[in-house]
Scaffold this active site. Structure first.
Site, mmCIF file in Angstrom:
data_model
loop_
_atom_site.group_PDB
_atom_site.id
_atom_site.type_symbol
_atom_site.label_atom_id
_atom_site.label_comp_id
_atom_site.label_asym_id
_atom_site.label_seq_id
_atom_site.Cartn_x
_atom_site.Cartn_y
_atom_site.Cartn_z
ATOM 1 C CD GLU A 173 4.738 -1.505 -4.021
ATOM 2 O OE1 GLU A 173 4.435 -2.325 -3.135
ATOM 3 O OE2 GLU A 173 3.907 -0.744 -4.564
ATOM 4 C CG HIS B 40 2.845 3.426 -1.190
ATOM 5 N ND1 HIS B 40 2.050 4.387 -0.614
ATOM 6 C CD2 HIS B 40 2.169 2.253 -1.030
ATOM 7 C CE1 HIS B 40 0.948 3.839 -0.139
ATOM 8 N NE2 HIS B 40 1.004 2.541 -0.361
ATOM 9 C CG HIS C 210 -3.675 -1.219 0.615
ATOM 10 N ND1 HIS C 210 -3.245 -1.242 1.925
ATOM 11 C CD2 HIS C 210 -2.637 -0.700 -0.096
ATOM 12 C CE1 HIS C 210 -2.015 -0.775 2.002
ATOM 13 N NE2 HIS C 210 -1.626 -0.420 0.793
#
Length: 352
Positions: A69, A72, A132
């Site tokens: 996470e 990214h 997204h």
């Protein structure tokens, strides 16, 4: 131009990392934003993990999900800074091409950052997760088209093609744009499929649950007006709803396959043989990856490659459509003189 190409490469990395994070079920690997359990990176030491577990008792630290996470987010942040730098450069040369497009891109990527935050704060709400994904693809596509526009500055450089090929390409222009729209819709369906954990709703192929048309619930599967729930990790839909989503994605894949293959055949006849072969190869690879995802129960490398290949197919179709749109017929004398000029690339669109 170079900065824009670097941005394209970085945007592709962000899209792939986003798919990797989603497929790792790491979308909530960090329950807060923009940090991770209050850290600029993520908790690693035992005392940091213990403190994080106390601060977030409903979201205990899973170290195999925190780093995807945050990595990214780092790359997405780097892309935002790059686009901001690109925008600043345009103000130094306000007369250059793509001035307006670059500012639209900056607004898009800021909105994309907000969707990244909402993905976490709204606990993987499928509508936000899908938006997204589409935002990431839109950012990549805009960067690529801006690079194409800048590459052909001054205008019309490399856009002159023989009249007969120009006419043939103009005839397939509507189909090229239709294929782009179909791929965008298919990517949206893929995002919806992933966000609702419906990729394995059908474990066999070409049938689903051993039937050509099993029990489905399309109303629930595509209820985009659903209220925000407490947490969508793992999905919140029943089996029939997920089956409906999965089947729709398969049908979409069939439509895209028919459109792109038809476009490839017509492009071959029009003289753009390299593009015909390229589009057909990328399409076949994408279809094979999709089938492999089903038959092999969604292995991570193949699933990530499926997302990356979708981005490549979209960019290929966008480029082909853009070059058809900007092509101009050349007089035979002009074409001959250009063709014999050393290093001149004016026949680029001929080989599209």
């Amino acid at each position: 131009m170079r900065l824009t190409l670097i941005g394209c490469a970085l945007a592709l990395v962000v899209v792939v990392l986003g798919a990797f994070t989603r497929l790792m079920d790491a979308g909530l690997g960090c329950p807060d934003w923009p940090g991770c359990y209050g850290h600029l990176t993520w908790p690693v030491e035992q005392h940091e993990i213990e403190s994080a577990n106390v601060a977030f008792p409903h979201a205990p630290v899973e170290t195999d999900k925190t780093w995807p996470e945050m990595v990214h987010r780092y790359f997405a942040g780097a892309l935002l800074l790059l686009v901001a730098g690109l925008t600043a450069l345009t103000w130094r040369r306000r007369g250059q091409r793509a001035f307006i497009q670059i500012h639209i891109l900056l607004a898009l990527i800021i909105l994309q950052a907000a969707f990244g935050m909402w993905t976490v704060t709204l606990k993987l709400w499928p509508q936000v997760v899908t938006a997204h994904l589409l935002g990431g693809m839109a950012t990549l596509s805009m960067l690529w088209l801006i690079a194409e526009r800048l590459r052909n500055s001054p205008p019309n450089k490399g856009r002159f093609i023989p009249t007969h090929e120009f006419r043939a390409l103009q005839k397939i222009r509507p189909l090229a744009f239709a294929a782009v729209v179909a791929v965008v819709l298919q990517i949206a369906l893929g995002g919806w499929t992933s966000a609702n954990y419906a990729a394995l709703a059908c474990a066999d192929f070409p049938t689903c649950h051993g039937q050509w048309w099993p029990e489905t619930d399309f109303l629930q599967g595509f209820n985009i007006a659903q209220q925000i729930g407490p947490n969508y990790l793992g999905g919140a839909l029943e089996s029939d709803a997920r089956t409906a989503i999965h089947l729709t994605h398969r049908i979409g894949a069939l439509v895209v396959t028919m459109l792109v293959l038809t476009l490839a055949v017509l492009a071959w006849r029009a003289g753009s043989r390299r593009w015909a072969i390229g589009l057909a190869v990328v399409l076949c690879l994408q279809v094979c990856l999709g089938i492999a995802n089903v038959l092999l129960s969604l292995p991570l490398p193949i699933a990530v490659a499926h997302n990356a290949c979708a981005a490549v197919l979209l960019l290929g179709l966008l480029t082909f459509a853009y070059r058809i749109q900007t092509a101009q017929p050349a007089a035979s004398g002009t074409m001959t003189s250009r063709a014999v000029s050393p290093g001149d690339d004016s026949v680029l669109v001929t080989d599209l």
